[in-house]
Design a protein around this motif. Structure first.
Motif, mmCIF file in Angstrom:
data_model
loop_
_atom_site.group_PDB
_atom_site.id
_atom_site.type_symbol
_atom_site.label_atom_id
_atom_site.label_comp_id
_atom_site.label_asym_id
_atom_site.label_seq_id
_atom_site.Cartn_x
_atom_site.Cartn_y
_atom_site.Cartn_z
ATOM 1 N N SER A 179 42.309 23.876 32.333
ATOM 2 C CA SER A 179 42.809 22.856 33.263
ATOM 3 C C SER A 179 43.605 23.498 34.397
ATOM 4 C CB SER A 179 43.673 21.829 32.523
ATOM 5 O OG SER A 179 44.883 22.402 32.054
ATOM 6 N N LEU A 180 44.267 24.612 34.115
ATOM 7 C CA LEU A 180 45.029 25.305 35.158
ATOM 8 C C LEU A 180 44.098 25.879 36.223
ATOM 9 C CD1 LEU A 180 47.724 27.281 33.118
ATOM 10 C CD2 LEU A 180 47.961 25.079 34.255
ATOM 11 N N THR A 181 42.964 26.435 35.797
ATOM 12 C CA THR A 181 42.049 27.030 36.770
ATOM 13 C C THR A 181 41.469 25.971 37.704
ATOM 14 O OG1 THR A 181 40.133 26.870 35.275
ATOM 15 C CG2 THR A 181 41.449 28.881 35.174
ATOM 16 N N LYS A 182 41.362 24.732 37.221
ATOM 17 C CA LYS A 182 40.881 23.649 38.076
ATOM 18 C C LYS A 182 41.893 23.329 39.173
ATOM 19 C CE LYS A 182 38.073 21.530 34.448
ATOM 20 N NZ LYS A 182 37.884 20.355 33.568
ATOM 21 N N GLU A 183 43.146 23.739 38.954
ATOM 22 C CA GLU A 183 44.186 23.574 39.979
ATOM 23 C C GLU A 183 44.246 24.787 40.911
ATOM 24 O OE1 GLU A 183 46.068 20.806 40.238
ATOM 25 O OE2 GLU A 183 44.951 19.929 38.564
ATOM 26 N N GLY A 184 43.323 25.743 40.721
ATOM 27 C CA GLY A 184 43.282 26.925 41.585
ATOM 28 C C GLY A 184 44.093 28.096 41.088
ATOM 29 N N ILE A 185 44.701 27.974 39.901
ATOM 30 C CA ILE A 185 45.507 29.055 39.349
ATOM 31 C C ILE A 185 44.604 30.053 38.638
ATOM 32 C CG2 ILE A 185 47.320 29.616 37.655
ATOM 33 C CD1 ILE A 185 48.467 26.803 38.224
ATOM 34 N N SER A 186 44.866 31.338 38.828
ATOM 35 C CA SER A 186 44.124 32.394 38.138
ATOM 36 C C SER A 186 44.918 32.847 36.926
ATOM 37 C CB SER A 186 43.881 33.576 39.076
ATOM 38 O OG SER A 186 43.209 33.152 40.250
ATOM 39 N N VAL A 187 44.221 33.362 35.918
ATOM 40 C CA VAL A 187 44.877 33.760 34.674
ATOM 41 C C VAL A 187 44.421 35.154 34.274
ATOM 42 C CG1 VAL A 187 45.283 33.198 32.249
ATOM 43 C CG2 VAL A 187 44.962 31.346 33.914
ATOM 44 N N LEU A 188 45.384 36.016 33.986
ATOM 45 C CA LEU A 188 45.119 37.317 33.362
ATOM 46 C C LEU A 188 45.651 37.236 31.945
ATOM 47 C CD1 LEU A 188 44.403 40.344 33.273
ATOM 48 C CD2 LEU A 188 46.658 40.818 34.248
ATOM 49 N N VAL A 189 44.773 37.421 30.970
ATOM 50 C CA VAL A 189 45.185 37.280 29.570
ATOM 51 C C VAL A 189 44.710 38.479 28.770
ATOM 52 C CG1 VAL A 189 43.125 35.866 29.133
ATOM 53 C CG2 VAL A 189 45.026 35.790 27.524
ATOM 54 N N SER A 190 45.590 39.019 27.929
ATOM 55 C CA SER A 190 45.200 40.132 27.069
ATOM 56 C C SER A 190 45.142 39.647 25.632
ATOM 57 C CB SER A 190 46.202 41.287 27.176
ATOM 58 O OG SER A 190 47.369 41.010 26.424
ATOM 59 N N SER A 191 44.213 40.217 24.862
ATOM 60 C CA SER A 191 44.085 39.831 23.463
ATOM 61 C C SER A 191 43.160 40.804 22.746
ATOM 62 C CB SER A 191 43.530 38.411 23.341
ATOM 63 O OG SER A 191 43.431 38.018 21.981
ATOM 64 N N HIS A 192 43.267 40.801 21.410
ATOM 65 C CA HIS A 192 42.282 41.517 20.599
ATOM 66 C C HIS A 192 41.453 40.526 19.785
ATOM 67 C CE1 HIS A 192 46.117 41.490 18.195
ATOM 68 N NE2 HIS A 192 45.297 40.886 17.353
ATOM 69 N N LEU A 193 41.618 39.218 20.031
ATOM 70 C CA LEU A 193 40.810 38.205 19.356
ATOM 71 C C LEU A 193 39.510 38.016 20.137
ATOM 72 C CD1 LEU A 193 43.612 35.602 18.521
ATOM 73 C CD2 LEU A 193 42.650 37.358 17.034
ATOM 74 N N LEU A 194 38.506 38.781 19.775
ATOM 75 C CA LEU A 194 37.301 38.881 20.589
ATOM 76 C C LEU A 194 36.534 37.564 20.679
ATOM 77 C CD1 LEU A 194 36.032 42.367 19.388
ATOM 78 C CD2 LEU A 194 37.559 41.835 21.275
#
Length: 317
Positions: A179-194
């Motif tokens: 829902s955030l990306t629909k507002e134009g916000i970009s997300v950088l997320v790190s994880s090891h949960l493939l």
């Protein structure tokens, strides 16, 4: 107006004589969820901490929404919101009062309307007046996202944001990010949960031993026309089928053969060709099973990690 939400160029971190991160470069499009993948200790958190200026860089540059972190520090930092560790709040205060307290400390004025907007965006309308000590971990994560969004950043940076969440909480959190990306916000997320990252991200980069070893899109990974598939044919005469495959599918890699079935690694077009050849030569094809390539498969292929090791790591908090 900058074209990229984030540009990381030749990011490097040395501690004494040890290289922690080596020459890492990638960019994030606006409105995109970009994943940093890798086992614990691969360098993901170090990369994020350098982007957020929580630790220094040995070399490289970071550009956030057009602002260079070195020459326009204040402007670039104002473009980022982050949860680098589990968010901490005053537990005896309500979610709303915590956000209000943060807003009062902000450099720029944050309006009441903005506070209400981020509360609605993360879906905490019903719980925001409750004390934080009553919140589940998933609700605290959402409150953390709300806090990170108060100053209207263009980029949200999240380090292992689903740690400790149950499957339902992970699913809800993934939906909130979308829902955030629909507002134009970009997300950088790190994880090891493939498996979770495959559902969450638009593109991903795999980090191993501090180096970027692969970068691709989830769409490409999911597009079976572009990738080889693990295909199993259950047939009436495997021995005869094997002879036909040697003649008509010379490029196929046969991975297993039993008294009932043959498994191969082939593309989509070759799968159809093999089926046609078998039927035309009097072999009954009872079943064709296709195992889609997963992010875990790609990760294992590129890093050489043992499958059991990856499965074990997936549950480390």
């Amino acid at each position: 107006m900058a074209e990229k939400a984030l540009e990381v160029k030749s990011l490097t971190k040395n501690i004494k004589n040890k290289v922690i991160v080596k020459d890492v470069s990638f960019s994030i499009e606006k409105g995109e969820i970009f994943g940093l993948l890798g086992p614990n200790g691969a360098g993901k958190t170090t990369i994020i901490r350098m982007i957020m200026s929580l630790i220094g860089r040995t070399d490289g540059s970071v550009i956030v929404n057009g602002y260079n972190l070195d020459t326009h520090f204040k402007e670039s930092m104002s473009e980022m919101g982050a949860i680098v560790e589990n968010p901490e709040f005053y537990k005896y205060m309500s979610g709303y009062k915590n956000l209000k307290h943060y807003a009062n400390m902000a450099t720029n004025e944050i309006s009441e309307k903005k506070i209400e907007e981020v509360i609605r965006l993360v879906g905490l309308e019903k719980a925001v007046k409750q004390k934080v000590k009553t919140y589940s971990l998933g609700m605290r994560q959402r409150l953390g996202v709300a806090q990170a969004l108060l100053h209207e950043p263009s980029l949200l940076v999240l380090d292992e944001p689903t740690n400790g969440l149950d499957p339902q909480g992970i699913r809800e959190f993934r939906n909130y990010l979308r829902s955030l990306t629909k507002e134009g916000i970009s997300v950088l997320v790190s994880s090891h949960l493939l498996s979770e990252m495959q559902l969450m991200c638009d593109r991903f980069a795999i980090i191993e031993d501090g180096s970027l070893v692969h970068i691709s899109s989830i769409d490409l990974l999911n597009n079976q026309e572009e990738l080889l598939q693990a295909v199993t044919f259950e047939v009436s005469d495997p021995a005869k089928a094997m002879e036909l495959l040697k003649q008509h599918a010379t490029g196929a890699e046969i991975t297993e053969s039993t008294d009932e079935q043959i498994s191969l690694t082939v593309d989509k077009e070759t799968t159809a060709k093999i089926n046609r050849v078998l039927v035309e030569n009097g072999i009954d094809v009872y079943r064709i099973s296709v195992k889609a390539t997963t992010l875990e498969d790609r990760f294992l292929e590129l890093t050489g990690k043992d499958k059991q090791e990856v499965e074990d790591n997936a549950f480390i908090n």
